[in-house]
Design a protein around this motif. Sequence first.
Motif, PDB file in Angstrom:
ATOM      1  N   GLY A 186       0.803  -1.207   0.000  1.00 11.13           N
ATOM      2  CA  GLY A 186       0.000   0.000   0.000  1.00 11.13           C
ATOM      3  C   GLY A 186       0.839   1.261   0.000  1.00 11.13           C
ATOM      4  N   VAL A 187       1.876   1.289   0.820  1.00 10.54           N
ATOM      5  CA  VAL A 187       2.742   2.473   0.903  1.00 10.54           C
ATOM      6  C   VAL A 187       3.479   2.697  -0.403  1.00 10.54           C
ATOM      7  N   THR A 188       4.015   1.622  -1.013  1.00  9.89           N
ATOM      8  CA  THR A 188       4.755   1.781  -2.267  1.00  9.89           C
ATOM      9  C   THR A 188       3.833   2.166  -3.430  1.00  9.89           C
ATOM     10  N   VAL A 196      -4.854   1.540   3.278  1.00 13.05           N
ATOM     11  CA  VAL A 196      -4.090   0.380   3.750  1.00 13.05           C
ATOM     12  C   VAL A 196      -4.899  -0.395   4.782  1.00 13.05           C
ATOM     13  N   GLN A 197      -5.564   0.334   5.676  1.00 14.19           N
ATOM     14  CA  GLN A 197      -6.383  -0.321   6.701  1.00 14.19           C
ATOM     15  C   GLN A 197      -7.533  -1.104   6.073  1.00 14.19           C
ATOM     16  N   ARG A 198      -8.185  -0.519   5.086  1.00 16.95           N
ATOM     17  CA  ARG A 198      -9.283  -1.221   4.411  1.00 16.95           C
ATOM     18  C   ARG A 198      -8.776  -2.477   3.701  1.00 16.95           C
ATOM     19  N   LYS A 199      -7.578  -2.375   3.124  1.00 17.65           N
ATOM     20  CA  LYS A 199      -6.978  -3.528   2.459  1.00 17.65           C
ATOM     21  C   LYS A 199      -6.724  -4.650   3.461  1.00 17.65           C
ATOM     22  N   LEU A 200      -6.205  -4.300   4.618  1.00 19.23           N
ATOM     23  CA  LEU A 200      -5.946  -5.301   5.650  1.00 19.23           C
ATOM     24  C   LEU A 200      -7.246  -5.953   6.109  1.00 19.23           C
TER      25      LEU A 200
END
Length: 253
Positions: A186-188, A196-200
């Motif tokens: 997510g960061v890259t 990123v939180q939603r992805k997790l």
Amino acid sequence: MKSWLWLAAGIVLAWPVSGVESLRNECGNKGSSCALSKGTVAYSFDRRRGGIRSGQYISKFVVRHPAFRGGGGSGLSSWTLPGWTAYNKALDNTPLMTKALTSLVGWAIGDLLAQLFLSKGPFDAKRFINLALFGLTYFGPAGHYFYNFLDAQIPGTNSRIVAIKILVDQLIWTPFFLAIFFAYVGVTKGNSLAMVQRKLERDLFAACQASWRVWPLVHAVNYKFISTKHRLIFVNSMQVAFNIFLSIIGFRQ
């Protein structure tokens, strides 16, 4: 079904590592050389000067197989596994860097295969580089310290010990590693922390479930037969197939 085919292929490719370790233990107290048959394959070892010590590499690894026999079918010719001695020297001299570079190769191959055969669209060089760097900067070094710590804290290879190590690996290491992976991707990609939180929340548990279907069997071999210093090359040889899955789910929108 395809995942099990990948798993079988990985075990076949990585099996010589476990053969080396198993036979080293059986040959350790014998003379200057030792040969031992396993089915149709025989392994021959020459000692290093001063003898084989626990955790030390074998200087020569020779596979003898009917496929390498001379045309007359009598006698066996020798074949030295390319690069194996040099790789073991590197593991002894610079273990952290060697394992980091091993993981760089494993992650690079996994994403390359995913992009060439499964992903649609042009080749994404940035994604390829980022995943290779993940293997170099996180998976290799973290795996080095994790396996060293786990083997030091829970020594042994009996069934109970192996089961405990698998539980620790899958219930503690795996969720943490996958969370780091999704955060890194997510960061890259330039995603916000909320993204990123939603992805997790969406994909972490699914990735863990995929791991639990495959990796306990792999680690049953890993923790039973593979030495500590060779765990990461064994895992990386198996990881290539799983990295194809991770590179796809990691970059899924």
